[in-house]
Enzyme design. Structure first.
Site, PDB file in Angstrom:
ATOM      1  N   LYS A  33      -2.855  -8.003  -4.867  1.00 19.31           N
ATOM      2  CA  LYS A  33      -2.570  -6.729  -5.542  1.00 19.31           C
ATOM      3  C   LYS A  33      -1.567  -5.927  -4.726  1.00 19.31           C
ATOM      4  CE  LYS A  33      -3.970  -2.576  -5.661  1.00 19.31           C
ATOM      5  NZ  LYS A  33      -2.660  -1.926  -5.881  1.00 19.31           N
ATOM      6  N   GLU A  64      -6.292  -4.040   8.288  1.00 19.79           N
ATOM      7  CA  GLU A  64      -5.235  -3.580   9.200  1.00 19.79           C
ATOM      8  C   GLU A  64      -4.880  -2.170   8.741  1.00 19.79           C
ATOM      9  OE1 GLU A  64      -2.096  -2.355  10.516  1.00 19.79           O
ATOM     10  OE2 GLU A  64      -1.032  -3.949   9.445  1.00 19.79           O
ATOM     11  N   CYS A  72       2.746   1.232  10.499  1.00 20.65           N
ATOM     12  CA  CYS A  72       1.417   1.607  11.009  1.00 20.65           C
ATOM     13  C   CYS A  72       1.402   1.677  12.537  1.00 20.65           C
ATOM     14  CB  CYS A  72       0.352   0.675  10.468  1.00 20.65           C
ATOM     15  SG  CYS A  72       0.865  -1.017  10.451  1.00 20.65           S
ATOM     16  N   GLU A  76      -2.376  10.647  11.671  1.00 19.75           N
ATOM     17  CA  GLU A  76      -1.259   9.774  11.290  1.00 19.75           C
ATOM     18  C   GLU A  76      -0.393  10.469  10.238  1.00 19.75           C
ATOM     19  OE1 GLU A  76      -2.113   6.068   9.154  1.00 19.75           O
ATOM     20  OE2 GLU A  76      -0.572   5.121  10.384  1.00 19.75           O
TER      21      GLU A  76
HETATM   22  P1  ADP Z   1      -1.396   4.668   1.313  1.00 23.63           P
HETATM   23  O1  ADP Z   1      -2.242   5.883   1.576  1.00 23.63           O
HETATM   24  O2  ADP Z   1      -0.492   4.338   2.419  1.00 23.63           O
HETATM   25  O3  ADP Z   1      -0.781   4.631  -0.046  1.00 23.63           O
HETATM   26  P2  ADP Z   1      -3.646   3.118   0.603  1.00 23.63           P
HETATM   27  O4  ADP Z   1      -4.629   2.702   1.604  1.00 23.63           O
HETATM   28  O5  ADP Z   1      -4.017   4.197  -0.373  1.00 23.63           O
HETATM   29  O6  ADP Z   1      -2.348   3.454   1.399  1.00 23.63           O
HETATM   30  O7  ADP Z   1      -3.146   1.891  -0.257  1.00 23.63           O
HETATM   31  C1  ADP Z   1      -2.959   0.590   0.215  1.00 23.63           C
HETATM   32  C2  ADP Z   1      -3.322  -0.375  -0.883  1.00 23.63           C
HETATM   33  O8  ADP Z   1      -4.710  -0.195  -1.206  1.00 23.63           O
HETATM   34  C3  ADP Z   1      -2.574  -0.178  -2.203  1.00 23.63           C
HETATM   35  O9  ADP Z   1      -2.352  -1.450  -2.781  1.00 23.63           O
HETATM   36  C4  ADP Z   1      -3.563   0.622  -3.030  1.00 23.63           C
HETATM   37  O10 ADP Z   1      -3.383   0.477  -4.430  1.00 23.63           O
HETATM   38  C5  ADP Z   1      -4.865   0.015  -2.595  1.00 23.63           C
HETATM   39  N1  ADP Z   1      -6.054   0.869  -2.795  1.00 23.63           N
HETATM   40  C6  ADP Z   1      -6.125   2.222  -2.805  1.00 23.63           C
HETATM   41  N2  ADP Z   1      -7.395   2.629  -3.023  1.00 23.63           N
HETATM   42  C7  ADP Z   1      -8.154   1.518  -3.142  1.00 23.63           C
HETATM   43  C8  ADP Z   1      -9.549   1.271  -3.357  1.00 23.63           C
HETATM   44  N3  ADP Z   1     -10.418   2.259  -3.494  1.00 23.63           N
HETATM   45  N4  ADP Z   1      -9.971  -0.008  -3.392  1.00 23.63           N
HETATM   46  C9  ADP Z   1      -9.091  -1.023  -3.233  1.00 23.63           C
HETATM   47  N5  ADP Z   1      -7.777  -0.865  -3.037  1.00 23.63           N
HETATM   48  C10 ADP Z   1      -7.300   0.389  -2.996  1.00 23.63           C
END
Ligand code: ADP
Length: 504
Positions: A202, A277, A311, A408
């Site tokens: 995804k 990570e 990161c 961060e």
């Molecule tokens: P950022 O804050 O840098 O956008 P995220 O951690 O929100 O990073 O997103 C990283 C990835 O995790 C993206 O592919 C996002 O769609 C996905 N993501 C965000 N929320 C969830 C969740 N609750 N469960 C699984 N994947 C998620």
């Protein structure tokens, strides 16, 4: 500065063909498909805020189909029991195809994420190619051991043959972020596929395009259908049902610590294996013997590479007080000299941040820094042009007790702080919840070697920063995560160990 339409006119033919499909489809089994519920997500070019594509807004039903496709491909052995040399050959073929289409992938990455295409070609795409080649090699080098056992409670005359076997963990959910969309997808796909796992990938909702292009190349390389499935969608609608799906055996996630914690908890309910990570607030430590000119150039690269959306970016700069003013002055010159522009413009060194939300978040931190009393030595807010551009920003502070030092920011913002002695800086460097990277700038080998073990970080660089290699495991201590990407350690995390004990 060139107008966006002139830049678009010079795109590679493959990029133009790809972008000509206004609506992209996702890959489930052997089908390129829309979302079951029919929704679409808009993909925005952060350099000019235009909509460049629409991708399916995948949801639970699509995730379920994709997991079932990956499960079938795993259980029937079309991938998991394929000869290792065949898995190696297909991974090498994929690397060749990525290399063939390097320009297209770099341009797609640039338009989707904002980064400079020239840099994306060398870093994002070039490193992806080498990473798949490195991991292809592991497919034929997976081994267990034969073990001499004692079994003390059995009669002396009994004999055993005992060994360990490595087996692929199963179906992997790979959830990746928007800062290095193609490369981080490769960090998950490479070891998973080498190990014999099947995958549901995804990509981040902000940057799904390079993953979809990669899906085409995976097909062209000849991977059996269902081995790699790609579901586009946002975190709550697609990511959450994917990581919670009972058909998933391992989750490999790169992203924020906040989401990583959620995923870790969900994974524990199903005892799903998990690699996380996560975030960082990596220190860069300049010792008193360092060359201040080199250290300032190093600091600029440590924080401004990929616009600070890294990161392990060197976001806390500790400089011995002897060199502090000089390093800050030089760093400010580097920051002001970076050419900001559209990622497709060959002159560009610093593109826009990935999204409006991210630009606002970073500028919010810049405002907080000012309010907290930090001094701005360079940059300090949005660049005056359309698109999500933030000027490379250098703060100075005497104290670590500021939010801009502790939290961060994930943007081109560094805080430089002076220190007096090495014990003090070791303590301050570790004084955050994170532990992803750290760098030491010095040629005093003895002090460097004594400092390395004191730093609680998954990677310690010496006289460099942000240098990553396929052979070197990458991951975090503390809130920066769990497990490692890259290197042999990452391959191991896609394998189960089975003990076999045979009474003879
Ligand atoms: P950022 O804050 O840098 O956008 P995220 O951690 O929100 O990073 O997103 C990283 C990835 O995790 C993206 O592919 C996002 O769609 C996905 N993501 C965000 N929320 C969830 C969740 N609750 N469960 C699984 N994947 C998620």
């Amino acid at each position: 500065m060139q107008a966006p339409n002139e830049l678009f006119a010079r795109l590679a033919e493959g990029t133009r063909d790809f972008l000509a499909q206004a609506r992209h489809r996702m890959l489930i089994g052997q089908d390129w498909t829309e979302a079951a519920e029919g929704g679409w997500l808009e993909v925005v070019n952060p350099a000019d805020e235009s909509i460049i594509a629409r991708v399916p807004a995948g949801g639970a039903a699509d995730v379920d189909r994709a997991v079932r496709a990956a499960r079938a491909a795993f259980d029937d052995g079309r991938w998991s029991r394929l000869r290792p040399s065949e898995r190696q050959r297909l991974l090498l073929r994929l690397a060749d195809l990525i290399e063939r289409d390097a320009q297209v992938l770099a341009e797609i990455e640039s338009i989707d994420n904002g980064k400079a295409a020239q840099i994306a070609r060398v870093v994002d795409v070039g490193v992806t190619v080498e990473f798949f080649r490195y991991m292809a090699g592991w497919a034929t080098k997976i081994e267990g051991s034969t073990n001499e056992v004692s079994v003390p409670f059995m009669p002396r005359e009994s004999e055993f043959f005992a060994c360990t076997k490595k087996e692929p963990v199963g179906v992997v959910a790979a959830v990746v972020p928007w800062n290095f969309p193609l490369l981080v997808a490769a960090w998950k796909l490479g070891p998973a596929l080498a190990a014999g796992c099947t995958v549901v990938l995804k990509p981040a909702e902000q940057t799904p395009l390079s993953a979809l292009y990669l899906g085409r190349l995976i097909e062209e390389a000849g991977f059996p259908p269902g081995v790699v499935n790609i579901v586009t969608g946002d975190g709550p609608s697609a990511g959450a049902p994917l990581v919670a799906h009972p058909g998933i055996d391992k989750v490999s996630f790169t992203g924020s610590t906040e989401v990583g914690k959620l995923i870790g908890k969900v994974a524990m309910d199903n005892m799903t294996r998990v690699t996380l990570e996560l975030g960082g607030k990596s220190p860069m430590i300049v010792l008193d013997d360092a060359d201040p000119t080199l250290a300032a150039a190093g600091a600029a690269q440590a924080i401004f590479f990929n616009h600070g959306q890294v990161c392990c970016a060197g976001s806390r700069l500790y400089v011995h007080k002897k060199h502090f003013d000089r390093v800050v002055a030089d760093l400010a010159v580097h920051a002001d000299a970076l050419r900001i522009g559209h990622g497709l413009d060959p002159e560009t060194q610093l593109g826009p941040l990935v999204s409006r939300e991210q630009a606002e978040r970073v500028c919010g931190y810049i405002d907080i820094g000012r309010q907290e009393g930090a001094r701005v030595a360079a940059g300090g807010g949005r660049a005056d042009r359309p698109g999500y551009f933030v000027r490379p920003t250098v703060f100075t502070s005497e104290t670590d007790a500021l939010r801009i030092v502790q939290e961060e920011i994930f943007g081109p913002v560094v805080v430089a702080m002076p220190y007096d002695d090495i014990d003090e800086v070791a303590r301050r460097a570790n004084d955050t919840p994170y532990g992803l990277g750290a760098s030491i700038w010095s040629n005093d080998l003895s002090r460097v070697h004594r400092l390395i073990p004191r730093l609680k970080a998954g990677t310690v660089w010496v006289n460099c920063h942000n240098v990553l290699d396929a052979a070197m495991p990458f991951g975090g201590y503390k809130l920066s995560g769990f497990g490692r990407d890259m290197g042999r350690q990452s391959l191991e995390s896609y394998l189960e160990t089975k003990s076999v004990i045979m009474a003879l």
